[in-house]
Motif scaffolding. Structure first.
Motif, PDB file in Angstrom:
ATOM      1  N   THR A  29       0.848  -1.184   0.000  1.00 24.33           N
ATOM      2  CA  THR A  29       0.000   0.000   0.000  1.00 24.33           C
ATOM      3  C   THR A  29       0.886   1.237   0.000  1.00 24.33           C
ATOM      4  OG1 THR A  29      -1.692  -1.190   1.227  1.00 24.33           O
ATOM      5  CG2 THR A  29      -1.854   1.190   1.211  1.00 24.33           C
ATOM      6  N   THR A  41      -4.705   6.401  -0.750  1.00 23.59           N
ATOM      7  CA  THR A  41      -3.747   5.303  -0.861  1.00 23.59           C
ATOM      8  C   THR A  41      -4.085   4.438  -2.063  1.00 23.59           C
ATOM      9  OG1 THR A  41      -5.056   3.889   0.587  1.00 23.59           O
ATOM     10  CG2 THR A  41      -3.363   5.231   1.634  1.00 23.59           C
ATOM     11  N   THR A  43      -3.348   0.360  -3.467  1.00 19.74           N
ATOM     12  CA  THR A  43      -2.869  -0.983  -3.143  1.00 19.74           C
ATOM     13  C   THR A  43      -2.467  -1.681  -4.437  1.00 19.74           C
ATOM     14  OG1 THR A  43      -4.369  -1.068  -1.260  1.00 19.74           O
ATOM     15  CG2 THR A  43      -3.482  -3.146  -2.033  1.00 19.74           C
TER      16      THR A  43
END
Length: 72
Positions: A29, A41, A43
């Motif tokens: 992440t 964020t 991932t």
């Protein structure tokens, strides 16, 4: 002890084959933007390296073979 060597060897061997087949991955992440307490964020899925699969196969085969050939 012999059964433990065989079991661990077979697990490592299977895991190495799984990685070499391209199924082994992990997630990371990254923080893209952070303003105060709010952050964005992302991932990413990353594949495990090929050397990890080769090492798992080699070590697993040696442990399993050592367990099968061990006397007593």
């Amino acid at each position: 002890m012999r059964a433990v060597l065989i079991l661990v060897g077979l697990i490592l061997l299977a895991g190495g084959i799984w990685v070499m087949a391209g199924h082994g991955s992990y997630q990371t992440t990254d923080t893209l933007v952070q303003i105060g307490s709010a952050k964005v964020t992302a991932t990413h899925d990353k594949a495990l390296p090929q050397w990890a699969g080769i090492a798992g196969i080699a070590v697993g085969a040696l442990l399993a073979l050592g367990g099968f050939l061990k006397k007593g």
